[in-house]
Motif scaffolding. Structure first.
Motif, PDB file in Angstrom:
ATOM      1  N   VAL A 107      -6.443 -29.521  13.988  1.00 51.98           N
ATOM      2  CA  VAL A 107      -7.221 -28.387  14.501  1.00 51.98           C
ATOM      3  C   VAL A 107      -8.492 -28.237  13.688  1.00 51.98           C
ATOM      4  CG1 VAL A 107      -5.186 -27.150  15.319  1.00 51.98           C
ATOM      5  CG2 VAL A 107      -6.016 -26.726  13.010  1.00 51.98           C
ATOM      6  N   GLU A 108      -9.482 -27.620  14.291  1.00 49.92           N
ATOM      7  CA  GLU A 108     -10.721 -27.344  13.583  1.00 49.92           C
ATOM      8  C   GLU A 108     -10.451 -26.374  12.432  1.00 49.92           C
ATOM      9  OE1 GLU A 108     -13.912 -28.341  13.779  1.00 49.92           O
ATOM     10  OE2 GLU A 108     -13.257 -29.877  15.188  1.00 49.92           O
ATOM     11  N   ARG A 163     -16.128 -34.566   5.548  1.00 49.57           N
ATOM     12  CA  ARG A 163     -14.732 -34.638   5.118  1.00 49.57           C
ATOM     13  C   ARG A 163     -14.350 -36.082   4.803  1.00 49.57           C
ATOM     14  NH1 ARG A 163     -10.873 -32.070   9.237  1.00 49.57           N
ATOM     15  NH2 ARG A 163      -9.478 -32.220   7.451  1.00 49.57           N
ATOM     16  N   SER A 193     -12.158 -23.996  11.277  1.00 51.61           N
ATOM     17  CA  SER A 193     -12.501 -22.609  11.620  1.00 51.61           C
ATOM     18  C   SER A 193     -11.371 -21.952  12.421  1.00 51.61           C
ATOM     19  CB  SER A 193     -13.797 -22.570  12.427  1.00 51.61           C
ATOM     20  OG  SER A 193     -13.686 -23.361  13.596  1.00 51.61           O
ATOM     21  N   TYR A 194     -10.713 -22.728  13.308  1.00 54.17           N
ATOM     22  CA  TYR A 194      -9.612 -22.180  14.102  1.00 54.17           C
ATOM     23  C   TYR A 194      -8.385 -21.923  13.225  1.00 54.17           C
ATOM     24  CZ  TYR A 194      -6.014 -21.777  17.714  1.00 54.17           C
ATOM     25  OH  TYR A 194      -4.981 -21.330  18.499  1.00 54.17           O
ATOM     26  N   ALA A 246     -13.530 -23.998   6.237  1.00 57.22           N
ATOM     27  CA  ALA A 246     -14.148 -23.663   7.530  1.00 57.22           C
ATOM     28  C   ALA A 246     -15.668 -23.592   7.426  1.00 57.22           C
ATOM     29  CB  ALA A 246     -13.593 -22.337   8.042  1.00 57.22           C
TER      30      ALA A 246
END
Length: 715
Positions: free
Chosen positions: A197-198, A177, A200-201, A171
């Motif tokens: 999904v991100e 990436r 961080s989420y 995150a």
């Protein structure tokens, strides 16, 4: 149909390209989607696949179960988390067990998604062929223990720290990436309904739900999947033709059925918890000199205990620190009577924990922490390699101090390492190509105690009581060690760690002298020919070697790099494109100064047996032409220069490049720091006449050692 394109791309151009290629395909929206059902296995079955090229005997047990529908929203995340933990904990458990007295290795139990319409439960491991039944039984018992009892709270808590640490780093990472990783996520979304999904989420979700993961939750998940009573497909891949005689289907099924009825005790391993890695200590060392190395924008520190540190600030790996250290010596510093013990000293000590920590306790303490360090004894040097996130820098340096100051060697771990070495020795089945290479190698240079493989008898004679003293000879007193540090931090922030931890490594004077001065190399012509190949082609090797280096090693190897590239291009043009006699040609060339001067070049190719001598003679003609007419390969040299410079520019964007370069200059003590910054100019300064001279002196005029492995006529 779905098309995924990931990378450093022009989005508008890609959309146009996709439209031009796919928009005219007819959209049959009324076509009914057919989902092909996969039934569970109706009966148990065993397949034994013999492959003589296989390096091991592998067992895979496959069972099917009904898969749930992916992760559509946050409510599904907890189920996803339990599945992830089941897979990770199973792998962790079997990895820990296989280190101990097990007749299998690389064990794994888990749920896979390689079938889109069916869940797959898989148990797999490499099994020792000489203990086939025992290895299979042990693997099944360990897998059965997981299915019955799940995992301990200590195993789960350790995995929680590791899992959250990984997600947090992901995150917070500012590094780009990998395209392949993103493609895998898109595939997972399309086929397995696990959305992208991100990071961080995902980290937020994990923090929210991870406290619900405990031994009860995981065991409940296991029981719900429950594949213990479903039919299985047993698959063995092996290079041992006798396996089918040792193991019938009935025997395999009897083993599996008996283990289901076997009384088992819940897995448990006591692990003591520690609050700190090292005790408080009074720093002893000081930085006595600090100098800027302008050519590479790095600092050189001299410490009061005889240690040298070269530090370069680097943001190539954001928020990271890398450290490596070395001192000349290593295995070649040992007497021949200590060499066998030297091979086992570092692995045995490194596997035994350190100070107050056992191996398991140290692993548990470091769970979720990015700090890691390995201590190594190589042939020409001893040293360390490690790294961490900057947030874990204190743990990194504490770990170095702990392993350096308080090493220990556990006799039980030594016995495990020794047993595994002997097992591997017995399991290895050398190919005819490997046997030929070994025999040819003994013609190139005489074998001695540093090159031969230890026998079972020699391994059993290794004296455990001498391992620690040999290890401390390579470490112990730190005088003469050079550490290379690259970090995303300025020098002032790193200096306190350099002085406190590296400066406090043991004081004293250490003299280094090599006991081994290199193998006796063959400087005469020779030919070794053998009819032992598996294929229809002959493998040809043409070796040239001399025991001299006539100019600075770094520039000399640069010329050799260009020479081998140009020579390979010439050989390909003639042997493949004009004569059509080979598919490819390999050329290797290199030079070393330690333990003794050696320059060696090797030309190799495959061809029909009747063409072998013709092509050997043709290689000699091409080499003579290149010596006689340097201007004739200007075009190939220009291409080789461009390729070398492009490769170098690509590598310069990696910390591994700078670490290796700084270490190389320090090791060779040539102070040639400008080599990296002036690389392109150095490459461009090398002329065709320089390459011609290299080829003349180190290939053309050098006696040839020729090896030819022809097909086995008796097959």
């Amino acid at each position: 149909m779905a098309v995924s394109v990931v990378g450093d791309i022009d989005q508008e151009q890609i959309v146009k390209t996709l439209n031009s290629k796919f928009s005219k395909i007819r959209n049959n929206s009324k076509r009914k989607y057919i989902e092909h059902k996969i039934d569970n296995f109706k009966v148990d079955s065993l397949s034994i696949l013999f492959d003589k090229s296989a390096q091991k005997t592998d067992l895979t047990i496959v069972r099917f179960y009904d898969k749930k529908g992916g992760m559509q929203n946050e409510n599904d995340y907890f189920e996803y988390l339990k599945r992830s933990f089941y897979n990770r904990l199973s792998k962790q458990r079997l990895a820990s067990l296989s280190i101990e007295q097990r007749s299998y290795s690389k064990g794994n139990v888990g749920l896979t998604t390689f079938l889109n319409t069916k869940g797959v439960h898989q148990v797999s491991a490499d099994i020792r062929p000489d203990k086939l039944i025992g290895g299979i039984s042990e693997l099944m018992i360990d897998a059965e223990n997981i299915e019955r009892f799940g995992f301990t709270n200590s195993e789960i808590e350790k995995m929680k720290r590791i899992y959250l640490s990984e997600l947090k780093r992901k995150a917070n990472s500012s590094n780009k990436r990998e395209s392949s990783a993103i493609t895998d996520e898109i595939y997972n979304d399309f086929f397995n309904r696990i959305p992208v999904v991100e990071p961080s989420y995902e980290y937020q979700l994990a923090q929210k739900y991870i406290d619900k993961i405990d031994s009860v939750a995981i065991l409940s998940f296991i029981k719900r999947i429950d594949t213990r009573n479903t039919r299985a497909k047993y698959i063995i891949t092996t290079n041992d033709s006798l396996i089918a005689k040792k193991l019938s289907p009935e025997k395999m099924f009897d083993i599996a059925d008996s283990i289901k009825r076997l009384p088992l005790s819940r897995y448990f391993k006591a692990v003591k918890m520690h609050k700190s890695l090292v005790d408080e200590f009074e720093p002893k060392g000081k930085i006595v000199d600090k100098r800027l190395i302008k050519e590479v924008d790095a600092y050189r520190y001299e410490l009061s205990n005889g240690v040298t540190v070269i530090y370069k600030e680097s943001a190539l790996d954001k928020g990271k620190i890398q450290i490596s250290g070395f001192r000349k010596g290593g295995l070649y510093e040992l007497d021949s009577t200590d060499y066998s013990e030297g091979l086992f000293a570092a692995p045995a000590v490194s596997s035994s924990g350190a100070g107050k920590f056992t191996r398991e306790e140290l692993s548990n303490y470091l769970a979720g922490n990015t700090a890691s360090v390995r201590f190594l004894i190589d042939k020409t040097r001893s040293g360390i390699v490690g790294g961490s996130d900057l947030s874990d820098i204190t743990t990194l340096f504490e770990l170095i101090r702990l392993k350096w100051m308080e090493p220990k060697c556990d006799s039980a771990m030594f016995e495990i390492l020794k047993r595994k070495y002997i097992e591997d020795l017995k399991m290895v089945k050398k190919t005819k190509g490997e046997i030929f290479s070994e025999e040819f190698g003994k013609i190139i240079q005489r074998g001695d105690y540093t090159t031969r493989e230890l026998s079972v008898e020699e391994v059993n004679k290794i004296d455990f009581s001498r391992l620690m003293s040999i290890y401390e000879k390579s470490f112990g007193i730190a005088d003469g060690y050079c550490f290379i540090i690259l970090a995303d931090s300025n020098s002032e922030e790193i200096e306190e760690y350099i002085e406190k931890y590296l400066g406090s490594l043991p004081f004293g004077k250490r003299e280094i002298s090599y006991k081994y001065n290199g193998a006796a190399i063959n400087l005469d012509s020779a030919r070794f020919e053998k009819n032992s190949g598996d294929g229809q082609k002959s493998t040809v090797l043409i070796v040239s070697q001399v025991d001299k280096i006539t100019e600075p090693l770094r520039e000399f190897n640069l010329k050799l790099d260009l020479a081998k590239s140009v020579l390979r291009k010439r050989l390909l043009t003639q042997l493949r494109e004009k004569m059509g006699k080979v598919y490819s040609v390999s050329v290797s060339a290199g030079s070393i100064a330690i333990p003794a001067n050696l320059t060696r070049t090797t030309i190799s190719f495959s061809c029909t047996p009747q063409d072998a001598q013709l092509l050997i003679d043709e290689c000699a003609k091409i080499i003579s032409q290149m010596v006689a007419d340097p201007k004739g390969f200007e075009s190939e040299l220009s291409d080789a220069r461009k390729m070398l410079k492009a490769d170098n520019r690509s590598e310069r964007d990696k910390n591994s490049y700078w670490s290796a370069f700084l270490r190389s200059v320090a090791y060779n003590q040539d102070n040639y720091w400008s080599f990296a910054t002036n690389y392109d100019d150095l490459v461009d300064s090398i002329t065709s006449e320089d390459i011609s001279t290299i080829i003349e002196n180190y290939i053309q005029k050098t006696p040839k050692i020729i090896g030819v492995q022809n097909p086995d006529n008796n097959k």
